[in-house]
Design a protein around this motif. Structure first.
Motif, PDB file in Angstrom:
ATOM      1  N   ILE A  63       0.843  -1.198   0.000  1.00 49.43           N
ATOM      2  CA  ILE A  63       0.000   0.000   0.000  1.00 49.43           C
ATOM      3  C   ILE A  63       0.878   1.248   0.000  1.00 49.43           C
ATOM      4  CG2 ILE A  63      -1.751   1.289   1.299  1.00 49.43           C
ATOM      5  CD1 ILE A  63      -2.876  -1.449   2.188  1.00 49.43           C
ATOM      6  N   GLY A  64       0.497   2.198  -0.834  1.00 44.59           N
ATOM      7  CA  GLY A  64       1.248   3.440  -0.985  1.00 44.59           C
ATOM      8  C   GLY A  64       1.906   3.507  -2.352  1.00 44.59           C
ATOM      9  N   LEU A  65       2.784   4.480  -2.515  1.00 45.75           N
ATOM     10  CA  LEU A  65       3.486   4.708  -3.777  1.00 45.75           C
ATOM     11  C   LEU A  65       4.782   3.908  -3.769  1.00 45.75           C
ATOM     12  CD1 LEU A  65       2.959   6.540  -6.275  1.00 45.75           C
ATOM     13  CD2 LEU A  65       4.488   8.198  -5.218  1.00 45.75           C
ATOM     14  N   HIS A  66       4.929   2.991  -4.739  1.00 44.97           N
ATOM     15  CA  HIS A  66       6.114   2.130  -4.815  1.00 44.97           C
ATOM     16  C   HIS A  66       6.536   1.959  -6.263  1.00 44.97           C
ATOM     17  CE1 HIS A  66       5.654   0.754  -0.639  1.00 44.97           C
ATOM     18  NE2 HIS A  66       4.374   0.633  -0.900  1.00 44.97           N
ATOM     19  N   ASP A  67       7.799   1.607  -6.449  1.00 49.02           N
ATOM     20  CA  ASP A  67       8.290   1.217  -7.761  1.00 49.02           C
ATOM     21  C   ASP A  67       8.154  -0.300  -7.852  1.00 49.02           C
ATOM     22  OD1 ASP A  67       9.602   0.682 -10.110  1.00 49.02           O
ATOM     23  OD2 ASP A  67      11.410   1.806  -9.600  1.00 49.02           O
ATOM     24  N   THR A  75       7.157   3.489 -17.082  1.00 42.63           N
ATOM     25  CA  THR A  75       7.051   3.889 -15.685  1.00 42.63           C
ATOM     26  C   THR A  75       6.507   2.719 -14.884  1.00 42.63           C
ATOM     27  OG1 THR A  75       6.323   5.630 -14.184  1.00 42.63           O
ATOM     28  CG2 THR A  75       4.742   4.914 -15.806  1.00 42.63           C
ATOM     29  N   THR A  76       7.109   2.441 -13.758  1.00 38.71           N
ATOM     30  CA  THR A  76       6.702   1.298 -12.935  1.00 38.71           C
ATOM     31  C   THR A  76       6.281   1.741 -11.536  1.00 38.71           C
ATOM     32  OG1 THR A  76       9.012   0.944 -12.334  1.00 38.71           O
ATOM     33  CG2 THR A  76       8.152  -0.338 -14.184  1.00 38.71           C
ATOM     34  N   ALA A 122      -2.903   2.551 -11.206  1.00 42.03           N
ATOM     35  CA  ALA A 122      -2.492   1.906 -12.447  1.00 42.03           C
ATOM     36  C   ALA A 122      -1.695   0.664 -12.051  1.00 42.03           C
ATOM     37  CB  ALA A 122      -1.640   2.846 -13.291  1.00 42.03           C
ATOM     38  N   PHE A 123      -1.453  -0.203 -13.016  1.00 37.44           N
ATOM     39  CA  PHE A 123      -0.704  -1.426 -12.738  1.00 37.44           C
ATOM     40  C   PHE A 123       0.385  -1.608 -13.777  1.00 37.44           C
ATOM     41  CE2 PHE A 123      -4.641  -2.131 -10.520  1.00 37.44           C
ATOM     42  CZ  PHE A 123      -4.238  -2.771  -9.362  1.00 37.44           C
ATOM     43  N   ALA A 124       1.557  -2.038 -13.333  1.00 33.11           N
ATOM     44  CA  ALA A 124       2.640  -2.400 -14.241  1.00 33.11           C
ATOM     45  C   ALA A 124       2.363  -3.812 -14.774  1.00 33.11           C
ATOM     46  CB  ALA A 124       3.979  -2.354 -13.502  1.00 33.11           C
ATOM     47  N   ARG A 125       3.031  -4.168 -15.834  1.00 32.51           N
ATOM     48  CA  ARG A 125       2.836  -5.480 -16.450  1.00 32.51           C
ATOM     49  C   ARG A 125       3.089  -6.594 -15.434  1.00 32.51           C
ATOM     50  NH1 ARG A 125       2.413  -7.951 -21.255  1.00 32.51           N
ATOM     51  NH2 ARG A 125       3.665  -9.801 -21.673  1.00 32.51           N
ATOM     52  N   ASN A 126       2.159  -7.523 -15.316  1.00 27.80           N
ATOM     53  CA  ASN A 126       2.236  -8.683 -14.417  1.00 27.80           C
ATOM     54  C   ASN A 126       2.341  -8.315 -12.936  1.00 27.80           C
ATOM     55  OD1 ASN A 126       2.029 -10.665 -16.429  1.00 27.80           O
ATOM     56  ND2 ASN A 126       4.210 -10.507 -16.866  1.00 27.80           N
ATOM     57  N   MET A 127       2.060  -7.071 -12.588  1.00 33.76           N
ATOM     58  CA  MET A 127       2.213  -6.611 -11.203  1.00 33.76           C
ATOM     59  C   MET A 127       1.335  -7.407 -10.235  1.00 33.76           C
ATOM     60  SD  MET A 127       1.583  -2.738  -9.916  1.00 33.76           S
ATOM     61  CE  MET A 127       0.838  -2.425  -8.331  1.00 33.76           C
TER      62      MET A 127
END
Length: 195
Positions: A63-67, A75-76, A122-127
């Motif tokens: 939870i929160g802002l993460h790479d 952008t991830t 948003a979601f990164a690929r396969n996140m």
């Protein structure tokens, strides 16, 4: 996919980049669940029993802002708003006060399943599938919470903990802003973020 209506999209609409948030659910039948052949295409079956307490401790770290680092060149950095595991209570399909005895008991389709719910901007690929696999590794005792925290701190791909099988994953909801904010939102999400 079920199509309920078709209309021209407003100016500035981008199905992917205009979204404010998305909600995904990943469903698992573990050893404590009854395997239901009706769900074989949208529920992952595993033979282990999952420790939801430790899985929720891992999920809380997201939870929160993460790479999330699983999309080289793009952008991830994503903001996870909600992430948790829950077991669906056991319920029978028919409960009209008449008992048919234990020899005949039809459960509702999701009875006893373990579900991961995650909401993010948003979601990164396969996140999602990668996070689920990491949580499952913790939940079956193969990995520790410290290991999961390390993965969150340094999001590098590692062969043993890639994405879990796809059949348990369902996109449940997408939230969009007002029509006059669609283009602004799309531009903001396309921008490369930093932590």
């Amino acid at each position: 996919i079920a199509i309920r209506g078709i209309a021209p999209a407003p100016d500035g609409f981008d199905a992917r980049f205009s979204a404010l948030e998305r909600t995904y659910v990943y469903r698992i039948a573990d050893r404590s669940s009854e395997v239901d052949p009706r769900t074989r295409n949208f529920v992952l079956h595993i033979d282990d029993e999952l420790d939801l307490k430790s899985m929720n401790e891992a999920a809380a770290m997201t939870i929160g802002l993460h790479d999330f680092g699983s999309n080289p060149g793009g952008t991830t950095i994503r903001e996870v708003k909600t992430a948790y595991w829950r077991r669906v209570p056991q319920r029978t399909l028919i409960d009209d006060g008449m008992t048919m005895g234990e020899r005949y008991r039809t459960p509702t389709v999701e009875s006893g399943l373990v579900c991961f719910v995650i909401v993010a901007d948003a979601f990164a690929r396969n996140m999602v599938r990668s996070l689920v696999n990491g949580c499952v590794q913790v939940g079956i005792g193969k990995r520790s919470l410290d290991w999961f925290a390390g993965k969150m701190a340094a999001p590098l791909r590692e062969g043993s903990t890639g994405p879990i099988a796809p059949q348990g994953l369902t996109l449940e909801h997408i939230e969009y802003p007002a029509d006059d904010q669609l283009a602004v939102r799309a531009e903001a999400i396309r921008a490369k973020r930093t932590l």
